[in-house]
Design a protein around this motif. Structure first.
Motif, PDB file in Angstrom:
ATOM      1  N   LEU A 295       0.859  -1.130  -0.037  1.00 15.52           N
ATOM      2  CA  LEU A 295      -0.009  -0.164  -0.029  1.00 15.52           C
ATOM      3  C   LEU A 295       0.857   1.323   0.030  1.00 15.52           C
ATOM      4  CD1 LEU A 295      -2.657   1.398   0.391  1.00 15.52           C
ATOM      5  CD2 LEU A 295      -2.530   1.050   2.780  1.00 15.52           C
ATOM      6  N   ARG A 296       2.120   1.553   0.983  1.00 18.54           N
ATOM      7  CA  ARG A 296       2.567   2.509   1.054  1.00 18.54           C
ATOM      8  C   ARG A 296       3.621   2.848  -0.216  1.00 18.54           C
ATOM      9  NH1 ARG A 296       1.525   0.782   5.958  1.00 18.54           N
ATOM     10  NH2 ARG A 296       1.584   2.203   7.747  1.00 18.54           N
ATOM     11  N   LYS A 297       3.882   1.790  -0.956  1.00 21.91           N
ATOM     12  CA  LYS A 297       4.636   1.814  -1.941  1.00 21.91           C
ATOM     13  C   LYS A 297       3.847   2.345  -3.146  1.00 21.91           C
ATOM     14  CE  LYS A 297       7.317  -1.201  -5.214  1.00 21.91           C
ATOM     15  NZ  LYS A 297       8.031  -2.537  -5.551  1.00 21.91           N
ATOM     16  N   TYR A 298       2.659   1.641  -3.384  1.00 22.80           N
ATOM     17  CA  TYR A 298       1.869   2.034  -4.406  1.00 22.80           C
ATOM     18  C   TYR A 298       1.501   3.622  -4.304  1.00 22.80           C
ATOM     19  CZ  TYR A 298      -2.392   2.643  -6.991  1.00 22.80           C
ATOM     20  OH  TYR A 298      -3.560   3.119  -7.884  1.00 22.80           O
ATOM     21  N   LEU A 299       1.120   3.919  -3.090  1.00 22.47           N
ATOM     22  CA  LEU A 299       0.760   5.493  -2.924  1.00 22.47           C
ATOM     23  C   LEU A 299       1.865   6.461  -2.828  1.00 22.47           C
ATOM     24  CD1 LEU A 299      -1.563   4.782   0.333  1.00 22.47           C
ATOM     25  CD2 LEU A 299      -2.010   5.402  -2.041  1.00 22.47           C
ATOM     26  N   LEU A 300       3.029   6.044  -2.153  1.00 23.23           N
ATOM     27  CA  LEU A 300       4.324   7.005  -2.387  1.00 23.23           C
ATOM     28  C   LEU A 300       4.868   7.087  -4.083  1.00 23.23           C
ATOM     29  CD1 LEU A 300       6.139   8.744  -1.254  1.00 23.23           C
ATOM     30  CD2 LEU A 300       7.756   6.565  -0.669  1.00 23.23           C
ATOM     31  N   GLY A 301       4.635   5.923  -4.825  1.00 23.03           N
ATOM     32  CA  GLY A 301       4.872   6.010  -6.297  1.00 23.03           C
ATOM     33  C   GLY A 301       4.087   6.788  -6.945  1.00 23.03           C
ATOM     34  N   HIS A 302       2.918   6.836  -6.813  1.00 24.76           N
ATOM     35  CA  HIS A 302       1.836   7.648  -7.244  1.00 24.76           C
ATOM     36  C   HIS A 302       2.109   9.209  -7.153  1.00 24.76           C
ATOM     37  CE1 HIS A 302       0.390   3.623  -8.761  1.00 24.76           C
ATOM     38  NE2 HIS A 302      -0.166   4.466  -9.906  1.00 24.76           N
ATOM     39  N   PHE A 303       2.013   9.353  -5.654  1.00 21.51           N
ATOM     40  CA  PHE A 303       2.200  10.624  -5.259  1.00 21.51           C
ATOM     41  C   PHE A 303       3.477  11.610  -6.072  1.00 21.51           C
ATOM     42  CE2 PHE A 303       4.115  14.162  -2.747  1.00 21.51           C
ATOM     43  CZ  PHE A 303       3.063  15.009  -2.686  1.00 21.51           C
ATOM     44  N   ASN A 304       4.706  10.659  -5.887  1.00 18.40           N
ATOM     45  CA  ASN A 304       5.983  11.088  -6.463  1.00 18.40           C
ATOM     46  C   ASN A 304       5.833  11.101  -7.966  1.00 18.40           C
ATOM     47  OD1 ASN A 304       7.154  11.386  -4.063  1.00 18.40           O
ATOM     48  ND2 ASN A 304       8.251   9.107  -4.229  1.00 18.40           N
ATOM     49  N   ALA A 305       5.263  10.446  -8.768  1.00 17.25           N
ATOM     50  CA  ALA A 305       4.923  10.500 -10.009  1.00 17.25           C
ATOM     51  C   ALA A 305       4.281  11.906 -10.394  1.00 17.25           C
ATOM     52  CB  ALA A 305       4.312   9.402 -10.690  1.00 17.25           C
ATOM     53  N   LEU A 306       3.148  12.026  -9.541  1.00 18.77           N
ATOM     54  CA  LEU A 306       2.227  13.134  -9.792  1.00 18.77           C
ATOM     55  C   LEU A 306       3.114  14.451  -9.491  1.00 18.77           C
ATOM     56  CD1 LEU A 306      -0.664  14.438 -10.110  1.00 18.77           C
ATOM     57  CD2 LEU A 306      -0.860  14.246  -7.592  1.00 18.77           C
ATOM     58  N   ARG A 307       3.860  14.513  -8.600  1.00 14.18           N
ATOM     59  CA  ARG A 307       4.616  15.749  -8.070  1.00 14.18           C
ATOM     60  C   ARG A 307       5.511  16.142  -9.220  1.00 14.18           C
ATOM     61  NH1 ARG A 307       7.940  15.571  -2.664  1.00 14.18           N
ATOM     62  NH2 ARG A 307       9.147  13.968  -3.913  1.00 14.18           N
ATOM     63  N   ASP A 308       6.386  15.070  -9.668  1.00 11.79           N
ATOM     64  CA  ASP A 308       7.340  15.104 -10.689  1.00 11.79           C
ATOM     65  C   ASP A 308       6.852  15.653 -12.126  1.00 11.79           C
ATOM     66  OD1 ASP A 308       9.325  14.397  -8.946  1.00 11.79           O
ATOM     67  OD2 ASP A 308       9.364  12.488  -9.834  1.00 11.79           O
ATOM     68  N   PHE A 309       5.582  14.920 -12.327  1.00 11.69           N
ATOM     69  CA  PHE A 309       4.888  15.436 -13.518  1.00 11.69           C
ATOM     70  C   PHE A 309       4.461  16.860 -13.646  1.00 11.69           C
ATOM     71  CE2 PHE A 309       1.188  15.161 -16.763  1.00 11.69           C
ATOM     72  CZ  PHE A 309       1.943  14.419 -17.612  1.00 11.69           C
ATOM     73  N   TYR A 310       4.191  17.486 -12.487  1.00  9.27           N
ATOM     74  CA  TYR A 310       3.746  18.685 -12.558  1.00  9.27           C
ATOM     75  C   TYR A 310       5.101  19.695 -12.469  1.00  9.27           C
ATOM     76  CZ  TYR A 310      -1.357  18.866 -11.826  1.00  9.27           C
ATOM     77  OH  TYR A 310      -2.684  18.790 -11.967  1.00  9.27           O
ATOM     78  N   ARG A 311       6.037  19.221 -11.724  1.00  3.66           N
ATOM     79  CA  ARG A 311       7.270  20.136 -11.880  1.00  3.66           C
ATOM     80  C   ARG A 311       7.723  20.267 -13.281  1.00  3.66           C
ATOM     81  NH1 ARG A 311      12.112  19.231  -7.787  1.00  3.66           N
ATOM     82  NH2 ARG A 311      11.271  21.098  -6.700  1.00  3.66           N
ATOM     83  N   ASP A 312       7.769  18.978 -14.014  1.00  3.85           N
ATOM     84  CA  ASP A 312       8.282  19.374 -15.157  1.00  3.85           C
ATOM     85  C   ASP A 312       7.576  19.921 -16.170  1.00  3.85           C
ATOM     86  OD1 ASP A 312      10.055  18.105 -17.591  1.00  3.85           O
ATOM     87  OD2 ASP A 312       7.987  17.778 -18.134  1.00  3.85           O
ATOM     88  N   ALA A 313       6.203  19.805 -15.835  1.00  7.13           N
ATOM     89  CA  ALA A 313       5.008  20.869 -16.710  1.00  7.13           C
ATOM     90  C   ALA A 313       5.177  22.231 -16.302  1.00  7.13           C
ATOM     91  CB  ALA A 313       3.606  20.408 -16.514  1.00  7.13           C
ATOM     92  N   SER A 314       5.551  22.541 -14.984  1.00  3.76           N
ATOM     93  CA  SER A 314       5.601  23.998 -14.445  1.00  3.76           C
ATOM     94  C   SER A 314       7.105  24.543 -15.210  1.00  3.76           C
ATOM     95  CB  SER A 314       5.875  23.891 -13.176  1.00  3.76           C
ATOM     96  OG  SER A 314       6.027  25.184 -12.398  1.00  3.76           O
ATOM     97  N   GLN A 315       8.180  23.712 -15.223  1.00  2.13           N
ATOM     98  CA  GLN A 315       9.370  24.165 -15.798  1.00  2.13           C
ATOM     99  C   GLN A 315       9.215  24.582 -17.204  1.00  2.13           C
ATOM    100  OE1 GLN A 315      11.966  21.153 -14.371  1.00  2.13           O
ATOM    101  NE2 GLN A 315      12.453  22.029 -12.433  1.00  2.13           N
ATOM    102  N   ARG A 316       8.457  23.749 -17.932  1.00  2.00           N
ATOM    103  CA  ARG A 316       8.168  23.967 -19.461  1.00  2.00           C
ATOM    104  C   ARG A 316       6.987  24.771 -19.600  1.00  2.00           C
ATOM    105  NH1 ARG A 316       7.709  17.840 -20.940  1.00  2.00           N
ATOM    106  NH2 ARG A 316       7.311  18.759 -22.919  1.00  2.00           N
ATOM    107  N   HIS A 317       6.572  25.464 -18.794  1.00  2.00           N
ATOM    108  CA  HIS A 317       5.283  26.222 -19.036  1.00  2.00           C
ATOM    109  C   HIS A 317       4.233  25.555 -19.821  1.00  2.00           C
ATOM    110  CE1 HIS A 317       7.843  29.176 -17.288  1.00  2.00           C
ATOM    111  NE2 HIS A 317       8.965  29.052 -18.125  1.00  2.00           N
ATOM    112  N   LEU A 318       3.932  24.635 -19.207  1.00  2.00           N
ATOM    113  CA  LEU A 318       2.835  23.823 -20.024  1.00  2.00           C
ATOM    114  C   LEU A 318       1.458  23.670 -19.118  1.00  2.00           C
ATOM    115  CD1 LEU A 318       4.821  20.610 -21.343  1.00  2.00           C
ATOM    116  CD2 LEU A 318       4.315  22.914 -22.696  1.00  2.00           C
ATOM    117  N   LEU A 319       0.484  23.524 -19.809  1.00  2.00           N
ATOM    118  CA  LEU A 319      -0.862  23.515 -19.165  1.00  2.00           C
ATOM    119  C   LEU A 319      -1.033  21.947 -19.123  1.00  2.00           C
ATOM    120  CD1 LEU A 319      -3.176  22.528 -21.200  1.00  2.00           C
ATOM    121  CD2 LEU A 319      -2.865  25.061 -21.741  1.00  2.00           C
ATOM    122  N   LEU A 320      -2.032  21.554 -18.308  1.00  2.00           N
ATOM    123  CA  LEU A 320      -2.482  19.954 -18.080  1.00  2.00           C
ATOM    124  C   LEU A 320      -3.857  19.789 -18.479  1.00  2.00           C
ATOM    125  CD1 LEU A 320      -0.486  19.483 -14.769  1.00  2.00           C
ATOM    126  CD2 LEU A 320      -0.340  17.917 -16.783  1.00  2.00           C
TER     127      LEU A 320
END
Length: 174
Positions: free
Chosen positions: A144-169
Motif C-alpha cells: 500500500l505505502r509503495k503504491y501511494l508513495l510511487g503515485h504521489f511522487n509521479a504526480l509531483r514530478d509530472f507537475y514540476r516538469d510541466a511547470s518548468q516547461r510552462h505547459l498546461l495540463l
C-alpha cells in the motif's frame, strides 16, 4: 478494463490546434494525440492520495492543491475533447485543464507536502491502514505505502516538469 486518471502536459498552442481541428473537421475530430512521454496514468490513486492527506491532517491550502492536481478546473473550455466519437474520456466526467500559471502554483504546493510523513501516520499494519483509507485500498497488490508513495511522487514530478516547461495540463478519466 479499469477506468483510470490520465493527465497530459501540453503547450497552449497544441490545445488551440486541437480546438481548431475539431472545429474544421466534419466529425469534430480534434486530432488529440499528445506524446506518450507527456502522459501520466495515475491509475485510481487520486482518491487514495486525497484520503491519506485528510487522515494525516494536511492543511487546507495543500489539500486543495492536491485535489486541484487531480480534478483540474473547468475555466478552459474542453468541450471539443468530449464529443462523440472522439471523446478522450468517454467513461468519466468531462475533461478538465489547468493553465500554465495554475500548474506552477499546484506544483509549488505539491513539493511542500511531506507525503512520507503522512504515510507514517497510518497504522503500521497494512490491513488496518487499508481499512482506514477505504476506497479499495485493500485491493492494492505489492504494498500500500509503495503504491501511494510511487503515485504521489509521479504526480509531483509530472507537475514540476510541466511547470518548468510552462505547459498546461489536461485531465480526464479513461
Amino acid at each position: 478494463m479499469a477506468i483510470t486518471q490520465q493527465l497530459a502536459r501540453i503547450p497552449a498552442e497544441y490545445l488551440a490546434s486541437c480546438r481548431q481541428s475539431a472545429g474544421e473537421s466534419l466529425d469534430g475530430n480534434p486530432h488529440w494525440d499528445p506524446s506518450s512521454a507527456d502522459i501520466l496514468d495515475l491509475d485510481w490513486a487520486p482518491t487514495l492520495l486525497e484520503r491519506i492527506c485528510e487522515l494525516g491532517g494536511l492543511d487546507d491550502v495543500h489539500l486543495n492543491a492536491l485535489r486541484q492536481s487531480t480534478a483540474g478546473d473547468t475555466a478552459i473550455d474542453l468541450g471539443f475533447l468530449n464529443t462523440h466519437p472522439h471523446a478522450i474520456g468517454p467513461f468519466g466526467s468531462a475533461p478538465t485543464a489547468l493553465s500554465a500559471a495554475q500548474v506552477a502554483r499546484v506544483s509549488e504546493l505539491l513539493w511542500q507536502i511531506d507525503f512520507p510523513a503522512l504515510l507514517a501516520a497510518l497504522p503500521t499494519d497494512e490491513t488496518e491502514a487499508a481499512s482506514l483509507i477505504g476506497d479499495g485500498a485493500d485491493r492494492i497488490v505489492g504494498g500500500l505505502r509503495k503504491y501511494l508513495l510511487g503515485h504521489f511522487n509521479a504526480l509531483r514530478d509530472f507537475y514540476r516538469d510541466a511547470s518548468q516547461r510552462h505547459l498546461l495540463l489536461v485531465l480526464w478519466w479513461d
